[in-house]
Scaffold this motif. Structure first.
Motif, PDB file in Angstrom:
ATOM      1  N   ALA A 119       0.828  -1.206   0.000  1.00  0.00           N
ATOM      2  CA  ALA A 119       0.000   0.000   0.000  1.00  0.00           C
ATOM      3  C   ALA A 119       0.864   1.258   0.000  1.00  0.00           C
ATOM      4  O   ALA A 119       0.559   2.240  -0.682  1.00  0.00           O
ATOM      5  N   THR A 120       1.954   1.233   0.768  1.00  0.00           N
ATOM      6  CA  THR A 120       2.862   2.389   0.833  1.00  0.00           C
ATOM      7  C   THR A 120       3.496   2.650  -0.525  1.00  0.00           C
ATOM      8  O   THR A 120       3.517   3.786  -1.011  1.00  0.00           O
ATOM      9  N   LEU A 121       3.994   1.594  -1.171  1.00  0.00           N
ATOM     10  CA  LEU A 121       4.645   1.757  -2.461  1.00  0.00           C
ATOM     11  C   LEU A 121       3.632   2.090  -3.558  1.00  0.00           C
ATOM     12  O   LEU A 121       3.949   2.825  -4.496  1.00  0.00           O
ATOM     13  N   SER A 122       2.412   1.586  -3.427  1.00  0.00           N
ATOM     14  CA  SER A 122       1.366   1.919  -4.404  1.00  0.00           C
ATOM     15  C   SER A 122       1.024   3.406  -4.337  1.00  0.00           C
ATOM     16  O   SER A 122       0.793   4.048  -5.372  1.00  0.00           O
ATOM     17  N   SER A 123       0.985   3.948  -3.121  1.00  0.00           N
ATOM     18  CA  SER A 123       0.712   5.383  -2.956  1.00  0.00           C
ATOM     19  C   SER A 123       1.805   6.208  -3.634  1.00  0.00           C
ATOM     20  O   SER A 123       1.529   7.221  -4.282  1.00  0.00           O
ATOM     21  N   LEU A 124       3.037   5.746  -3.474  1.00  0.00           N
ATOM     22  CA  LEU A 124       4.158   6.435  -4.102  1.00  0.00           C
ATOM     23  C   LEU A 124       4.084   6.300  -5.620  1.00  0.00           C
ATOM     24  O   LEU A 124       4.381   7.257  -6.355  1.00  0.00           O
ATOM     25  N   ASP A 125       3.658   5.129  -6.095  1.00  0.00           N
ATOM     26  CA  ASP A 125       3.480   4.930  -7.536  1.00  0.00           C
ATOM     27  C   ASP A 125       2.404   5.866  -8.091  1.00  0.00           C
ATOM     28  O   ASP A 125       2.544   6.401  -9.196  1.00  0.00           O
ATOM     29  N   ASP A 126       1.327   6.057  -7.335  1.00  0.00           N
ATOM     30  CA  ASP A 126       0.265   6.976  -7.756  1.00  0.00           C
ATOM     31  C   ASP A 126       0.812   8.400  -7.885  1.00  0.00           C
ATOM     32  O   ASP A 126       0.477   9.131  -8.826  1.00  0.00           O
ATOM     33  N   LEU A 127       1.662   8.790  -6.940  1.00  0.00           N
ATOM     34  CA  LEU A 127       2.264  10.116  -6.987  1.00  0.00           C
ATOM     35  C   LEU A 127       3.201  10.240  -8.191  1.00  0.00           C
ATOM     36  O   LEU A 127       3.201  11.255  -8.889  1.00  0.00           O
ATOM     37  N   LEU A 128       3.971   9.177  -8.446  1.00  0.00           N
ATOM     38  CA  LEU A 128       4.864   9.180  -9.607  1.00  0.00           C
ATOM     39  C   LEU A 128       4.067   9.284 -10.906  1.00  0.00           C
ATOM     40  O   LEU A 128       4.461  10.012 -11.830  1.00  0.00           O
TER      41      LEU A 128
END
Length: 404
Positions: free
Chosen positions: A176-185
């Motif tokens: 979930a943490t990395l997915s949030s960062l992917d969304d920001l990217l």
């Protein structure tokens, strides 16, 4: 003293709620995933997808514009049906990152050549997706592939690759943490693309189109300034190829006593000598990318594969750079095996210029401001990518070196 590799059971960074919990366990992929291979025996007319090493699942309709994938003559009864949360890869190209994750895609077709697999209830798909994109996994793939000239990795061998996993709640938290960062990217990438698209459109409006004498967009103070003058490129600038430098004298890393060295495709490295000082537009003159334009400033070395342009005193240097970009000089290249641009041909290219340098400067300032925004956005995006890479290195256990 030799070194040996030992496996650490825990990552450097762990969420507070999992501190003191059980250690990560090393498992073979085959213990946590299973292969699937559902053929399209009923000849369902579903969307057909390919898998790109950059974009993952990609609809073939976007690759073959104007042609229905089902009209290309393939027997789609042999194709595989893929639904949500499926991993697929080309066994002959997985070592170059050609693997995709279907995510929320439902009921699409992919070639029978692809290997497909899913995770079981003990492995979170998005957690695995991050592992599959890691340098550590890519190294494991390179160590496992079989074959000579063309390497293959079928599921039975992929299943032997070992990965470290925590218990499911921790997997889900990391994912979930990395997915949030992917969304920001993704959002920041879209913003960069929008700025680049805006610049392309603005440039097309600020310079006259073919056959036109004035641009579609003109600043209010110049609307009554008359038509742009018709010239040839050679009328407003001098062009000369740079100087040869031996490859052994070009260094990969920069330091105070070295100068940037530019060739036909941009920065080649750094040299002890420089050929120019100031601000110049450089045109690549050889290779598939000939005609590309870059703006070099300060002291630099231009090689014989770059044409250095020197505009006359009535031409603004920055405006001239944007003019060269909008001209799409690659269209004037000659030669098939090794395309090239001859200075004498470049000099004959027809152009139009504003009657005043003030209008040139206004256009250049507008586009330079936009370039600054694009550079800042690019740097922001790269910083986010570095942050994600560092975070992944901390959130996943890594092999460590110890003295033996």
């Amino acid at each position: 003293m030799s070194k040996k590799i030992t496996k650490t059971a825990l990552p450097k960074l762990r969420f507070p709620e999992f501190l003191g919990k059980e250690e990560w366990k090393e498992k073979k992929l085959g213990e946590l995933t299973y292969s699937i291979s559902e053929r399209n025996k009923k000849d369902k007319k579903l969307p057909i997808y390919s898998i790109s090493n950059i974009n993952g699942f990609v609809p073939q309709s976007s690759q073959f514009e104007g042609v229905d994938s089902h009209e290309r003559g393939y027997d789609i009864t042999l194709y595989k049906i893929v639904d949500k949360n499926t991993f697929a890869y080309n066994p002959a190209r997985i070592n170059v990152g050609s693997i995709g994750y279907s995510g929320e895609l439902s009921e699409v077709l992919i070639s029978s050549l692809y290997v497909c697999f899913k995770t079981d209830d003990n492995l979170d798909d998005k957690f695995l997706w991050n592992i599959l994109k890691s340098d550590k996994f890519n190294q494991a793939v390179n160590n496992t592939v079989e074959g000579g000239i063309r390497s293959y990795l079928f599921y039975e061998n992929l299943a032997t690759i070992k990965i470290e996993v925590p218990f499911l709640p921790e997997q889900q938290k990391i994912a979930a943490t990395l997915s949030s960062l992917d969304d920001l990217l993704t959002a920041q990438s879209a913003k960069l693309e929008a700025l680049q698209d805006h610049k392309r459109g603005l440039m097309q409006g600020l310079f006259p189109a073919a056959g036109e004498t004035v641009p579609k967009r003109r600043f209010p103070e110049f609307r009554d300034a008359g038509e742009w003058e018709e010239k040839k490129l050679g009328d407003i600038c001098k062009m000369q190829a740079g100087k040869f430098v031996n490859a052994s004298n070009i260094y990969a890393e920069s330091h105070e006593s070295l100068f940037p060295c530019y060739g036909g495709n941009g920065l080649r490295g750094y040299t002890k000598t420089f050929t120019h000082k100031g601000k110049y537009s450089l045109i690549g003159r050889q290779g598939a990318l000939c005609g590309n334009v870059m703006l070099a400033a300060g002291k630099f070395h231009a090689t014989e594969h770059a044409v250095v342009t020197t505009p006359n005193s009535k031409i603004d240097t920055d405006w001239f750079y944007y003019l060269l970009v909008i001209l799409n000089l690659n269209q004037y290249a000659t030669g098939a095996a090794q395309p090239g641009l001859a200075v004498q041909n470049l000099e004959k290219v027809e152009i139009r210029i504003p009657q005043t340098e003030t209008e040139q400067q206004k256009i250049a300032n507008c586009l330079s401001s936009l370039d600054n925004l694009i550079i800042a956005q690019s740097q922001k995006l790269e910083a986010l990518k570095r942050h994600k890479k560092g975070l992944m290195q901390a959130l996943f256990p890594a092999a460590s070196e110890q003295s033996a």
